[in-house]
Design an enzyme around this catalytic site. Sequence first.
Site, mmCIF file in Angstrom:
data_model
loop_
_atom_site.group_PDB
_atom_site.id
_atom_site.type_symbol
_atom_site.label_atom_id
_atom_site.label_comp_id
_atom_site.label_asym_id
_atom_site.label_seq_id
_atom_site.Cartn_x
_atom_site.Cartn_y
_atom_site.Cartn_z
ATOM 1 N N LEU A 1 0.844 -1.187 0.000
ATOM 2 C CA LEU A 1 0.000 0.000 0.000
ATOM 3 C C LEU A 1 0.885 1.244 0.000
ATOM 4 O O LEU A 1 1.638 1.483 0.945
ATOM 5 C CB LEU A 1 -0.933 -0.008 1.213
ATOM 6 C CG LEU A 1 -1.774 -1.281 1.400
ATOM 7 C CD1 LEU A 1 -2.765 -1.110 2.552
ATOM 8 C CD2 LEU A 1 -2.496 -1.657 0.121
ATOM 9 N N ARG B 1 2.356 15.190 5.980
ATOM 10 C CA ARG B 1 3.267 15.592 7.064
ATOM 11 C C ARG B 1 4.725 15.627 6.630
ATOM 12 O O ARG B 1 5.579 16.128 7.354
ATOM 13 C CB ARG B 1 3.081 14.663 8.268
ATOM 14 C CG ARG B 1 1.823 14.985 9.076
ATOM 15 C CD ARG B 1 1.644 14.039 10.236
ATOM 16 N NE ARG B 1 1.112 12.750 9.814
ATOM 17 C CZ ARG B 1 0.920 11.722 10.632
ATOM 18 N NH1 ARG B 1 1.233 11.822 11.918
ATOM 19 N NH2 ARG B 1 0.420 10.585 10.185
ATOM 20 N N ASP C 1 5.577 2.671 3.615
ATOM 21 C CA ASP C 1 6.306 3.594 4.490
ATOM 22 C C ASP C 1 6.904 2.891 5.709
ATOM 23 O O ASP C 1 7.149 3.519 6.736
ATOM 24 C CB ASP C 1 5.397 4.750 4.928
ATOM 25 C CG ASP C 1 4.174 4.280 5.711
ATOM 26 O OD1 ASP C 1 4.006 3.053 5.902
ATOM 27 O OD2 ASP C 1 3.378 5.150 6.141
ATOM 28 N N GLY D 1 -3.028 0.183 18.070
ATOM 29 C CA GLY D 1 -4.038 -0.842 18.254
ATOM 30 C C GLY D 1 -3.440 -2.036 18.971
ATOM 31 O O GLY D 1 -2.323 -2.454 18.680
ATOM 32 N N ASN E 1 6.203 8.956 8.908
ATOM 33 C CA ASN E 1 5.165 9.938 8.615
ATOM 34 C C ASN E 1 5.699 11.340 8.371
ATOM 35 O O ASN E 1 5.009 12.171 7.788
ATOM 36 C CB ASN E 1 4.158 9.988 9.769
ATOM 37 C CG ASN E 1 3.363 8.703 9.880
ATOM 38 O OD1 ASN E 1 2.699 8.299 8.940
ATOM 39 N ND2 ASN E 1 3.466 8.043 11.024
ATOM 40 N N ARG F 1 33.889 10.001 -8.327
ATOM 41 C CA ARG F 1 32.574 10.163 -8.921
ATOM 42 C C ARG F 1 32.228 8.954 -9.799
ATOM 43 O O ARG F 1 33.080 8.096 -10.050
ATOM 44 C CB ARG F 1 32.535 11.462 -9.728
ATOM 45 C CG ARG F 1 32.640 12.715 -8.861
ATOM 46 C CD ARG F 1 32.824 13.966 -9.690
ATOM 47 N NE ARG F 1 31.715 14.172 -10.613
ATOM 48 C CZ ARG F 1 31.729 15.073 -11.591
ATOM 49 N NH1 ARG F 1 32.811 15.835 -11.792
ATOM 50 N NH2 ARG F 1 30.684 15.207 -12.389
ATOM 51 N N ARG G 1 55.187 25.325 -21.974
ATOM 52 C CA ARG G 1 55.130 26.525 -21.141
ATOM 53 C C ARG G 1 56.000 27.617 -21.743
ATOM 54 O O ARG G 1 56.920 27.351 -22.514
ATOM 55 C CB ARG G 1 55.596 26.199 -19.721
ATOM 56 C CG ARG G 1 57.035 25.722 -19.633
ATOM 57 C CD ARG G 1 57.354 25.149 -18.264
ATOM 58 N NE ARG G 1 58.766 24.818 -18.138
ATOM 59 C CZ ARG G 1 59.266 23.966 -17.254
ATOM 60 N NH1 ARG G 1 58.454 23.339 -16.432
ATOM 61 N NH2 ARG G 1 60.558 23.744 -17.176
#
Length: 455
Positions: free
Chosen positions: A11, A18, A108, A144, A230, A319, A426
């Site tokens: 789900l 939030r 989540d 619960g 959350n 990288r 150079r």
Amino acid sequence: MSQRSCLSVILAAGEGTRMKSAMPKVLHAIAGLPMVAHVVKAAEAAGATGLALVIGHGADEMRKAAQKFAPKAETFVQDKRLGTAHAVLAAREAISKGYDDILVMFGDTPLIDAAALAAARQKLAEGTAVAVIGFRPPNPTGYGRLIEKGGRLVAIREEKDCSEAEKKIGFCNAGMMAVAGKHALRLLDKVGNSNAKGEFYLTDIVEIAGAEGLDVVATEASFESALGINNRAELAEAEGIWQARRRREAMLSGATLIAPETVYFSHDTEIGADTIVEPNVWFGPGVKIASGARIHAFSHVEGATIASNCDVGPFARLRPGADLKQRAKVGNFCEVKQATVEEGAKVNHLTYIGDARVGAGANIGAGTITCNYDGYSKFFTDIGEGAFVGSNSSLVAPLTIGKGGYIASGSVITESVPDDALAFGRARQKTLPGKGKELRERFASAAAVRKKAAV
């Protein structure tokens, strides 16, 4: 149980207001991977053979992301948010395919342990119709409670409906459950919405199954595994837990982390035994480190491969595309990107190597840069085996420096250098006796005039 088919219904339709973010909540990352992808990995590790993602907010963004972490998953949209049972039924088409087990999970809960899911599935294999995953939080207030009698789960009671005795129960509902596939749709279709919110609650199937005489039990996961996210504070808490687990795993597998709490791993970091990691090192996605390497303090490594006995940092940045072969050295304040540093080569100080090959045993002097980008395209620099590049040199790609080539310090090299050749690029030095004093006097006089004029 290994022969049993399993559908994981995840789900992931919550808006996550939030989180204060335009991005769907479950796409926020833990260790560089969306939290819902961690849930997918746990489901697969527990033996899920099918995946159904129930999505809502940001559906297009979710589908696009899912192509990366769950390319075989089916996606189903929950148009209206009418409760958890309603969300699960959004995947009715997948559930009806006849899986032995249905795992209901939440996108989540990124720390869920695959072992806890497998334990719930095992109960189904033993004949249980519904196995609810519970946990024991430090403070059960707000959760619960799981009401058990005689080893069976008879109800999930929300705290506001609990008696004083039930409020003392510390075993709470984690939300996740396993349901026997042959019963799943029938039980879900019996869930009603005669409650204050008018929603269809998944938890109701416990009492529905019990009323049918089916076996319902509770299994237990750790508090950390059941942690739901959350807001961003909880996201950071979950990141900390994940990192602590991964650091411990790395150390038990033979790596030394001198200050473990300062080392950050990504979800896919691979680190070999006898590797030493000094404090304040960050590993981004796609890092593979063989045995015996040393990563010095304050280094940043992402998308890189580091062979055995390499030496990196301190303050080095590798990288994506950096490939260090055995005993290569990338030292302090050096950056390597999309380049191979071959065996025994040294890139010691203050240097940028990009889109390049540094041959075996070559030495790159301090302040050297490969000039690989002209504002439109990238070009390659090939530095041969045993070459020596003097300090403060600019190598303008496309360019080849032959085997054993020698570049004088301070050079700008624009043409390829043959094997064993010496190259200067150079201006010739010119010294004018007394000219320095003359310049200082002239500059001082001009400064005095400006100061007087400003008064």
